[in-house]
Design an enzyme around this catalytic site. Structure first.
Site, PDB file in Angstrom:
ATOM      1  NE  ARG A 161      -3.714  -2.167   2.556  1.00 52.71           N
ATOM      2  CZ  ARG A 161      -4.863  -2.254   1.887  1.00 52.71           C
ATOM      3  NH1 ARG A 161      -5.226  -1.262   1.095  1.00 52.71           N
ATOM      4  NH2 ARG A 161      -5.629  -3.318   2.006  1.00 52.71           N
ATOM      5  CE  LYS A 188      -8.190   0.148   3.009  1.00 51.34           C
ATOM      6  NZ  LYS A 188      -9.275  -0.080   2.012  1.00 51.34           N
ATOM      7  CG  HIS A 261      -5.245   0.440  -4.133  1.00 45.33           C
ATOM      8  ND1 HIS A 261      -4.637   0.161  -2.932  1.00 45.33           N
ATOM      9  CD2 HIS A 261      -6.406  -0.266  -4.134  1.00 45.33           C
ATOM     10  CE1 HIS A 261      -5.400  -0.659  -2.226  1.00 45.33           C
ATOM     11  NE2 HIS A 261      -6.478  -0.937  -2.937  1.00 45.33           N
ATOM     12  NE  ARG A 264      -3.483  -3.989  -1.351  1.00 44.57           N
ATOM     13  CZ  ARG A 264      -2.732  -4.674  -0.492  1.00 44.57           C
ATOM     14  NH1 ARG A 264      -1.425  -4.710  -0.649  1.00 44.57           N
ATOM     15  NH2 ARG A 264      -3.284  -5.313   0.521  1.00 44.57           N
ATOM     16  CG  HIS A 288      -5.867  -9.196   1.565  1.00 48.67           C
ATOM     17  ND1 HIS A 288      -6.111  -9.537   0.255  1.00 48.67           N
ATOM     18  CD2 HIS A 288      -5.721  -7.847   1.566  1.00 48.67           C
ATOM     19  CE1 HIS A 288      -6.129  -8.449  -0.500  1.00 48.67           C
ATOM     20  NE2 HIS A 288      -5.888  -7.413   0.276  1.00 48.67           N
ATOM     21  CE1 TYR A 297      -6.334  -4.631  -3.252  1.00 49.34           C
ATOM     22  CE2 TYR A 297      -8.028  -5.599  -1.864  1.00 49.34           C
ATOM     23  CZ  TYR A 297      -7.131  -4.585  -2.124  1.00 49.34           C
ATOM     24  OH  TYR A 297      -7.050  -3.520  -1.279  1.00 49.34           O
TER      25      TYR A 297
END
Length: 313
Positions: A161, A188, A261, A264, A288, A297
Site C-alpha cells: 500500500r 488496514k 493501488h 496492487r 490480507h 482484488y
C-alpha cells in the site's frame, strides 16, 4: 448528566480504544463533515434520524459532490460506532442510534488493473526521461527520475500500500535476506507482513539504499523520501500527494490512468492467472486477513472464462 459534545465523544472513544493516528483521523473526519452539515453547535443527543437521512441525500447530490457509495458507508460506519460507544457507556441520554442501518448497497465494480503492455510503456517513458535528465543536466517533469523508477518498480513487484511505502525505514529492507517488511501501521488490518524482494526489484532497492546512505538517511527515518534526493523538492518528509502527483504526470505521458493501488490489483490478478496459482500465497503477499478480501482484488481473466465455455463444446 453532562451534555457530551462530539469532541467529548471522540476523546472518550479514543481513550477506550488503542488506535493509531491514522485510525483516529478516520473517525474524526466523518464527524467533522457531519457537524459541518448539521451545525457545529448541535449535540450528539440532539441528532435525529432525519438529520442523518438529510445528510445522506446531500452527500449523494451534486452539491455534495456526488459522494461514492463506499465513501458514504465509511462515513456512516464510523459515526455509528461512535454513537454506539456513547449509548453503551451511557454518555448520552438515548438508546437510539441515528446511524443504525443507514448504509447503502455499494455497487461492486471490477478492480482496475494494468496490462503488461501498459506497464512496459510506462517503463519506456521513465527510461526516456531518465536519459533526458542525464544528458540535459537539468530536472525533468519526473525529477528525480531514478527515484521514481524505484517507487514504480516497488509497487509493481510488491503490491504494498501507499501508506506502507511512505512509512518504510532503512531497517525494513533486508537486502541480504532479500525480504521487505510491510509495516502494520500502514495496513488496514494492522498486520505486518513480509514480501520477498525479487531479482528484478533487487537492483532498484540496492540503488535506493546506497543513495540513502550517501545523503545521510538514518535508521528510523523515512526511506522513500524524494525530498532528500531532489534539487526541486523541499519538504521534510514525502507525503501521499507527492506520490500521486508523480503518477498523475506519468499517466498523462502514457495516456492511461495509473496509481499505486492499481498495481496492487494487477499483482493479485496476474498471480491468479499463473498455472500453479495459489490463493493463500496471494493472500499472504497482499497482507490480507481473510480469503474473501483477496478475492475482491482478483479480476477474473476473460481468456479463462472463454476457454471454460469453449471447453463445453
Amino acid at each position: 448528566m453532562k451534555s457530551f459534545t462530539f469532541d467529548d465523544l471522540l476523546q472518550s472513544y479514543f481513550s477506550e480504544r488503542w488506535l493509531t493516528e491514522r485510525s483516529r483521523i478516520s473517525y474524526s473526519v466523518p464527524v467533522k463533515l457531519f457537524r459541518r452539515f448539521v451545525g457545529q453547535d448541535k449535540l450528539p443527543v440532539e441528532v435525529t434520524r432525519d438529520d442523518v437521512r438529510e445528510w445522506r441525500e446531500f452527500c449523494f447530490s451534486e452539491e455534495g459532490r456526488n459522494l461514492a457509495h463506499s465513501s458514504w458507508n465509511n462515513y456512516c460506519r464510523h459515526n455509528r460506532i461512535l454513537f454506539k460507544h456513547a449509548i453503551d457507556h451511557a454518555l448520552i441520554d438515548t438508546s437510539f442510534n441515528p446511524f443504525a442501518k443507514m448504509e447503502v448497497t455499494s455497487p461492486r465494480k471490477r478492480k482496475k488493473t494494468l496490462s503488461k503492455r501498459q506497464v512496459e510503456m510506462a517503463r519506456e517513458a521513465i527510461s526516456l526521461y531518465k536519459k533526458m535528465e542525464l544528458y540535459r543536466k537539468k530536472p525533468s517533469i519526473l525529477h528525480p527520475v531514478w527515484f521514481w523508477e524505484v517507487v514504480f518498480e516497488t509497487f509493481y513487484h510488491t503490491g504494498i500500500r501507499l501508506t506502507q511505502l511512505l512509512l518504510m525505514k532503512p531497517e525494513d529492507i533486508n537486502l541480504k535476506s532479500r525480504v521487505l517488511t510491510a509495516t502494520w501501521q500502514g495496513a488496514k488490518n494492522n498486520r505486518e507482513h513480509f514480501v520477498p524482494i525479487s531479482n528484478a526489484l533487487y537492483p532498484h532497492l540496492e540503488n535506493l539504499m546506497n543513495s540513502a546512505k550517501m545523503v545521510g538517511i538514518q535508521r528510523g527515518e523515512q526511506l522513500f523520501n524524494v525530498n532528500r534526493f531532489s534539487v526541486r523538492h523541499r519538504m521534510e518528509t514525502m507525503d501521499s500527494w507527492q506520490v500521486e502527483s508523480f503518477y498523475q504526470k506519468l499517466s498523462q505521458i502514457c495516456g492511461y490512468q495509473m496509481s499505486p493501488h492499481r498495481f496492487r490489483h494487477t499483482l493479485g490478478t496476474e498471480l491468479m492467472k499463473e498455472p500453479d496459482r495459489n490463493l493463500h500465497i496471494v493472500k499472504a503477499l497482499l497482507g490480507h486477513s481473510n480469503i474473501s478480501t483477496t478475492l475482491e482484488y482478483v479480476e477474473v481473466d476473460i481468456g479463462s472464462l472463454r476457454s471454460a465455455i469453449e471447453g463445453r463444446l
